[in-house]
Each structure stands twice: as structure tokens, then as C-alpha cells.
Design an enzyme around this catalytic site. Sequence first.
Site, PDB file in Angstrom:
ATOM      1  N   ASP A  64      14.815  29.189  32.760  1.00 30.85           N
ATOM      2  CA  ASP A  64      13.560  28.431  32.644  1.00 30.85           C
ATOM      3  C   ASP A  64      13.724  26.937  32.917  1.00 30.85           C
ATOM      4  O   ASP A  64      12.770  26.247  33.200  1.00 30.85           O
ATOM      5  CB  ASP A  64      12.962  28.626  31.239  1.00 30.85           C
ATOM      6  CG  ASP A  64      13.960  28.293  30.115  1.00 30.85           C
ATOM      7  OD1 ASP A  64      15.097  27.895  30.425  1.00 30.85           O
ATOM      8  OD2 ASP A  64      13.602  28.441  28.934  1.00 30.85           O
ATOM      9  N   HIS A  65      14.948  26.427  32.850  1.00 31.88           N
ATOM     10  CA  HIS A  65      15.150  24.979  32.994  1.00 31.88           C
ATOM     11  C   HIS A  65      15.382  24.571  34.447  1.00 31.88           C
ATOM     12  O   HIS A  65      14.748  23.666  34.960  1.00 31.88           O
ATOM     13  CB  HIS A  65      16.360  24.520  32.173  1.00 31.88           C
ATOM     14  CG  HIS A  65      16.071  24.339  30.716  1.00 31.88           C
ATOM     15  ND1 HIS A  65      15.700  25.361  29.896  1.00 31.88           N
ATOM     16  CD2 HIS A  65      16.116  23.237  29.930  1.00 31.88           C
ATOM     17  CE1 HIS A  65      15.521  24.903  28.659  1.00 31.88           C
ATOM     18  NE2 HIS A  65      15.773  23.604  28.657  1.00 31.88           N
ATOM     19  N   ASP A 119      19.653  25.908  22.491  1.00 28.17           N
ATOM     20  CA  ASP A 119      18.588  24.971  22.838  1.00 28.17           C
ATOM     21  C   ASP A 119      18.015  24.460  21.518  1.00 28.17           C
ATOM     22  O   ASP A 119      17.784  25.241  20.589  1.00 28.17           O
ATOM     23  CB  ASP A 119      17.494  25.661  23.654  1.00 28.17           C
ATOM     24  CG  ASP A 119      16.550  24.632  24.229  1.00 28.17           C
ATOM     25  OD1 ASP A 119      16.690  24.291  25.422  1.00 28.17           O
ATOM     26  OD2 ASP A 119      15.680  24.132  23.483  1.00 28.17           O
ATOM     27  N   ARG A 379       9.147  15.562  23.407  1.00 28.44           N
ATOM     28  CA  ARG A 379      10.068  14.411  23.458  1.00 28.44           C
ATOM     29  C   ARG A 379       9.549  13.367  24.431  1.00 28.44           C
ATOM     30  O   ARG A 379       9.109  13.718  25.525  1.00 28.44           O
ATOM     31  CB  ARG A 379      11.467  14.853  23.909  1.00 28.44           C
ATOM     32  CG  ARG A 379      12.138  15.643  22.845  1.00 28.44           C
ATOM     33  CD  ARG A 379      13.597  15.948  23.147  1.00 28.44           C
ATOM     34  NE  ARG A 379      14.131  16.589  21.955  1.00 28.44           N
ATOM     35  CZ  ARG A 379      14.973  17.602  21.955  1.00 28.44           C
ATOM     36  NH1 ARG A 379      15.421  18.092  23.102  1.00 28.44           N
ATOM     37  NH2 ARG A 379      15.387  18.121  20.834  1.00 28.44           N
ATOM     38  N   SER A 541      18.553  16.951  22.148  1.00 29.68           N
ATOM     39  CA  SER A 541      18.885  18.286  22.640  1.00 29.68           C
ATOM     40  C   SER A 541      20.200  18.814  22.084  1.00 29.68           C
ATOM     41  O   SER A 541      21.007  18.072  21.516  1.00 29.68           O
ATOM     42  CB  SER A 541      18.965  18.260  24.169  1.00 29.68           C
ATOM     43  OG  SER A 541      20.284  17.980  24.563  1.00 29.68           O
ATOM     44  N   ARG A 543      22.468  20.078  24.070  1.00 27.81           N
ATOM     45  CA  ARG A 543      23.391  20.200  25.210  1.00 27.81           C
ATOM     46  C   ARG A 543      24.819  19.812  24.817  1.00 27.81           C
ATOM     47  O   ARG A 543      25.093  18.649  24.477  1.00 27.81           O
ATOM     48  CB  ARG A 543      22.888  19.400  26.414  1.00 27.81           C
ATOM     49  CG  ARG A 543      22.818  17.916  26.246  1.00 27.81           C
ATOM     50  CD  ARG A 543      22.058  17.262  27.394  1.00 27.81           C
ATOM     51  NE  ARG A 543      20.635  17.585  27.304  1.00 27.81           N
ATOM     52  CZ  ARG A 543      19.650  16.786  27.696  1.00 27.81           C
ATOM     53  NH1 ARG A 543      19.910  15.635  28.276  1.00 27.81           N
ATOM     54  NH2 ARG A 543      18.387  17.152  27.560  1.00 27.81           N
TER      55      ARG A 543
HETATM   56  C1  MIC Z   1      15.650  19.611  25.983  1.00 32.69           C
HETATM   57  O1  MIC Z   1      14.484  19.819  25.666  1.00 32.69           O
HETATM   58  O2  MIC Z   1      16.181  18.491  25.889  1.00 32.69           O
HETATM   59  C2  MIC Z   1      16.484  20.759  26.525  1.00 32.69           C
HETATM   60  C3  MIC Z   1      16.707  20.507  27.961  1.00 32.69           C
HETATM   61  O3  MIC Z   1      15.769  21.954  26.382  1.00 32.69           O
HETATM   62  C4  MIC Z   1      17.788  20.804  25.724  1.00 32.69           C
HETATM   63  C5  MIC Z   1      18.785  21.761  26.243  1.00 32.69           C
HETATM   64  C6  MIC Z   1      19.557  21.272  27.430  1.00 32.69           C
HETATM   65  O4  MIC Z   1      19.863  20.094  27.522  1.00 32.69           O
HETATM   66  O5  MIC Z   1      19.870  22.115  28.282  1.00 32.69           O
HETATM   67  C7  MIC Z   1      17.592  21.102  24.240  1.00 32.69           C
HETATM   68  O6  MIC Z   1      16.538  20.844  23.713  1.00 32.69           O
HETATM   69  O7  MIC Z   1      18.536  21.548  23.577  1.00 32.69           O
HETATM   70 FE1  SF4 Z   2      12.228  23.319  27.980  1.00 35.01          FE
HETATM   71 FE2  SF4 Z   2      13.462  21.781  26.181  1.00 35.01          FE
HETATM   72 FE3  SF4 Z   2      11.127  21.063  27.198  1.00 35.01          FE
HETATM   73 FE4  SF4 Z   2      11.202  23.073  25.567  1.00 35.01          FE
HETATM   74  S1  SF4 Z   2      11.704  20.971  25.080  1.00 35.01           S
HETATM   75  S2  SF4 Z   2      10.088  23.002  27.496  1.00 35.01           S
HETATM   76  S3  SF4 Z   2      13.155  24.023  26.083  1.00 35.01           S
HETATM   77  S4  SF4 Z   2      13.054  21.257  28.317  1.00 35.01           S
END
Ligand code: MIC
Ligand code: SF4
Length: 651
Positions: A64-65, A119, A379, A541, A543
Site C-alpha cells: 500500500d505504500h 507500521d 501527520r 513512524s 520505520r
Molecule cells: C507513516 O505513516 O509514517 C508510515 C509510512 O506508514 C510509517 C511506516 C514506514 O515508514 O514505512 C509508520 O507509520 O510506521
Molecule cells: Fe499509510 Fe502511514 Fe499514511 Fe497510514 S499514516 S496512510 S499507513 S503512510
Amino acid sequence: MGRNIVQKIIDAHYVSGDKKPGKEVAVRIDQTLTQDATGTMAYLQFEAMGVPRVKTEISVSYVDHNTLQEGFENADDHLYLQTVAAKHGIFYSRAGNGICHQVHLERFGAPGKTLLGSDSHTPTGGGIGMMAIGAGGLDVAVAMAGGPFYMTCPKVIKVNLTGQLQPWVAAKDVILKLLEILTTKGNVGCIVEYGGEGVMTLSVPERATITNMGAELGVTTSIFPSDKVTKAFLKAQGREDKWVKLAADPSAKYDRVIDIDLSELEPMVAQPHSPDNVARIRDIKGKKVHQVLVGSCTNASYKDITTLAKILDGRLISPNVSFGVAPGSRQVLQMAAKESSIATLVGSGARILETACGFCIGAGQAPPSGGVSVRTNNRNFEGRSGTKDAGIFLVSVETAAACALKGELADPREVAAEMGIEYPAVKVPKKFLVDDSMVLLPAEDPSGVEVRRGPNIGKPPESVPLPETIKGEVSLKVGDKITTDHIMPAGARLKYRSNIGKYAEYVFEGVDAAFSKRALENKARGVHNVVVGGLSYGQGSSREHAAICPSHLGVRAVITKSFERIHSANLINFGIVPLLFADDSDYDRIAQGDQVEIPNVREAIRKGSSLKARNVTKGFDFEVRHTLTGRQIDIILAGGRLAYTKEKGSF
Ligand code: MIC
Ligand code: SF4
């Protein structure tokens, strides 16, 4: 003594440890989820553990990313993920099936279960009564291999909901209100449990919006009871058999209680650049808006998209607004298409975006320079949108619709009155459209599956044991609230997630683009890199690349005033020592470029929580401390969790 919901789930999943708040407790994990940006590393690490088939009840790998697929990298990742899933007993949710948290809630989540996801928004599952926790990929790999999840036994904060939301006020406003109260700092080690008679007035998707953005509080997770509303949702998904009742005992105890009267809430907004920079929208209305985006795992449910379409039905958005809509899942998209919501939205001027994370992670839809972007996601960190000087305002779907119509920040109640729009009180349908054909089942015969590893698929990170003495340089000093987006940017750089060496070139890119090169030069000279930070280091996140890549660059310690939970666990997993200033004023006495030393660090960590450090450049000693458990000390000494697991032969 009566138990709260969190205690009941921990009791039912208890493996070992101490069930006192603040102590380490290990719990069994029933389900896992990964997404493609964290998933490749998680599965590479899972493969390194040599376990043939996952030991969880359900493990799902979502794509999905990274769906933009500029270049071969993401497609390589997806092929790897698909084949590794088939081989090891994992469900594979193909690109196009939707955002992991939305799909998991719809199709896999179950009350009373534990879910560990790579995630940070995995707590979305709390909307359906799961104890759903975000973690680094390695922790998820361990859970898939049958190991427990080690967590700090939480303090439980009860949010007592009374009353009922007024028209044009939404679930998003509840969590924005809570962010105003609790802020993004200082909530590590807590879980939020919702209760009170207001709970039953909220549908599962609304509850999920609230638990989703609970991630921004920095709590371990958030959870709602499982009641007849939950049962009706599961029934509508054809999964009523997964329902169990889950409620706190009347005499349950909490560490803190916060009362929120839903009837008194107003439309809220999180202003740039932090989700806790909250205001009432009516107090900042009138600011010109350039972009409105509806979507993400926070606000792209069937209810959200249908509400949006009903508000905009027959109306055209403002000419100065670029308006994008990304339904959260294929189920939502299919239903919205069948019921003509998509046609309505296109008619109003919407650009229909892919059912994926997209704009939320800065993959497309960067706003104009200095632009104002109104979004329904969770965010709004500086630069995350792809435009450093843009301001992101986080709102509900109702408020986003009002802003799109007016072309300025607007209160949906006023816009509705002015334009004669009736509030569309959209209900959760009695029956969702269920079509799981984009979820591939694991292979029945794994021996026939060849795992595809294109050139983008690297190796799991190497472990280097902690040296006897850390002797190096403060190669970077940063301030408060450094997010993992600062440490390891996503957006255009996201495609390098499976290639550590390449991705490491971008560590702290937006903060100090020269950092990566400087750190590598130090490493080549045998000088350890030390990063110094302020409060709430590692927000955001899950990550683990924000630990793996610095570790690759030779960072051996990070000294801060405080850490956020997932990031500090990731640092430990990859052998970087998270240290705290014993006296925060020492932060001001250290400058970037100072030579620092922590003598006999291995022995000192083992002996106690306090360590002596020396600023060699300025000629003074200062005290730092660690909060590592015995298990974490062993991990750090081994150079990371993979090495520790190999050494020990168990998790
Ligand atoms: C995000 O919303 O920052 C992400 C991208 O979903 C991250 C995961 C990632 O960095 O792959 C998260 O929320 O953990
Ligand atoms: Fe995707 Fe992270 Fe955004 Fe949710 S917050 S939509 S998991 S990038």
C-alpha cells in the site's frame, strides 16, 4: 479486583515478565501485519531466522505504500513480498486492495486478539477491540517466528466518553481534542482505553479513526470495548463469528481518567507542523487553501467517502483548490463506485487517487511552495508532504469538504448553514461488499515456491557487537521532537527501503544533508558517531530504517532528553545504545563536532543504569543513563537482536 480491558488481554496473552506498570512483560501475538515499505526488511529478517512457516494465527503482508513504482525497485519488492508470503504461510494483500489498517479492520481484525504490525498506525485495530501495537519489522518477524512481544507493562488511561457528537463534528475531532489535552509528548508506556456511555454512539470506523491517530499521542496503543456496535460491523463484513464481548469490569482501576463530553466538541484542526498543535477551526478560519486531500488510514472508510460525496453532491469545489480523494480500501472504492459516490466526487472536481497511502507519505500530491494543504490524515510533520515550506492542516472529512468548497479554512457548520447543506448522517451499511479476491492465500506446497529476489532486494542488516569503549564525535546535534521522518525521509526516497547502503545516503537529509557522508568518513577512520537530541526523539513512524541506516553509518549511541517507544526499541534491535542525559542542562554544553567518549561502555551498561561520559573537546565529564532491561542489555552487547537470537538460540 476488577480488571480493565487492557489487563484482560494481557492476562490472556501473558508469556512472562512482570505485570506491574513500567516493568517489561512479554505477550503472545495472535496476528501480524506488514506493509511493503517495512515488509521487505521484516521478511528478510524472518528468513534469516530459518523458521519455515509463520506460527501466528494470521499474518498478512500488505502492499500500500510503494505503489508509485518509479523505476524497478518497488515492483521488485512486491514480487519478493508475494513469493516470500506464499512460501511461509502469509496472506498477501495485493497493491490495489487498500491501506493495511483499513483492510485489516474490515477483513481480519478480531476483538480480544493481539496484533503486531510493522507500521505505527497498527492501533487502528483498537477500534474493533484488538490490542493492536506498532513495532519495528524485526519485532514483527520475531512474532511471526513464534516469539513473544516484549513491551512495557502499560499504565492505562481511561478516556470516559459521554454525550453524542453534534452534526458536523466528527470522530477526528475527538482525537484532535485528546491530542490537545495529552500532546504528542510524555505518554510513552501508556495505553488509552475508551469507555463511558458515549462509546456506543460511535461506529467502528469512527472508533478506528480515534485509535488510529492515538499513535500520535506516543502511547503504546488505544482500545475500544467490543460491544453490539462491533458485532454489527463484523456481521456486515460477514465475520460475525469473530465477535466476542469485551468490556472493563465495573470496578476496574485506571492510572488516570480523562472525561470528554462528545456533545461539547467542535470541529478542530491540527496546525503545522505537529499533530498536537490543535485549534478550533473557527478560530483560524479564512486562510486561503491551495489543496484539500481526503484519504489515508485515518479517514478513508466507506462512511468517510460517502459522507464526503453527500456533502459535495451537486456542488463544485473552489477554483483555487486542488482536490484529491483516495478511498481507503478496494471495498470502499467498489461500494463508492456502485453507489455513485465516485461519480458525485468527480462531478464536484475531485481527482480520484489510488487506493493507497499516497499523499500521506509524500508519494505524490506535494503542495505548492508556501502552500496551505488541508488533509484528513494523521501527520503534518514539516516536509513530509514533499514541500518543505508548505503548511499541512489536519481535519475531519466534514471540515475538509467545507474547506474545498470555500477555498479557505472554514467551519463546516457555517458553510452548511450558508450553502443550505443538510448533515449527512451516514450509517455503517448492514452489509458491506465482500470480495477478497485481491488477497492471495499462502501456497499449499511451499516447496514449489521460488522466492524472487530482484536487484533491489538486499540483505538483512549486519550486526556489529558493541565496542569496549565508545570513542567518537557528536556528528549531529538536533533539537526536540525529531521524528523518524527527519531521521529517515520517506516520500521520494521510499523506494530504497530494501537497499540499506543506498537508503543510508539520505539519513537526516532534510536536517543536514552532509550528515551521511560525514558519518561514513568517521566510520572509515574508526571514529564512532554519536547523535545528540532533545525531547521526544524518534516520534512518528515505526520505520526501523531510522535505526538500521544510522547503524550502517557507524552510529553507536544516541543521547537525548527522552525517546519515543518504537524508535528506542528499534535502536536497541540494531545495536545503537539509547542514552538519556542524567541532567538535561548538559545538552546545552555539548556542540556538534565535540569529541566524546564513554569508557568501558560494555561493562558500565551491565553494571548499572548510570554511565560516565566525557566531552573530550571541552574537557568535562557528564552523566548519562540507560533504562535497558537485562534482555535489552544482552541485545545491545551482541550488536542487535538478530545476533542475540542466534547467540541464544531463542527469542
Ligand atoms: C507513516 O505513516 O509514517 C508510515 C509510512 O506508514 C510509517 C511506516 C514506514 O515508514 O514505512 C509508520 O507509520 O510506521
Ligand atoms: Fe499509510 Fe502511514 Fe499514511 Fe497510514 S499514516 S496512510 S499507513 S503512510
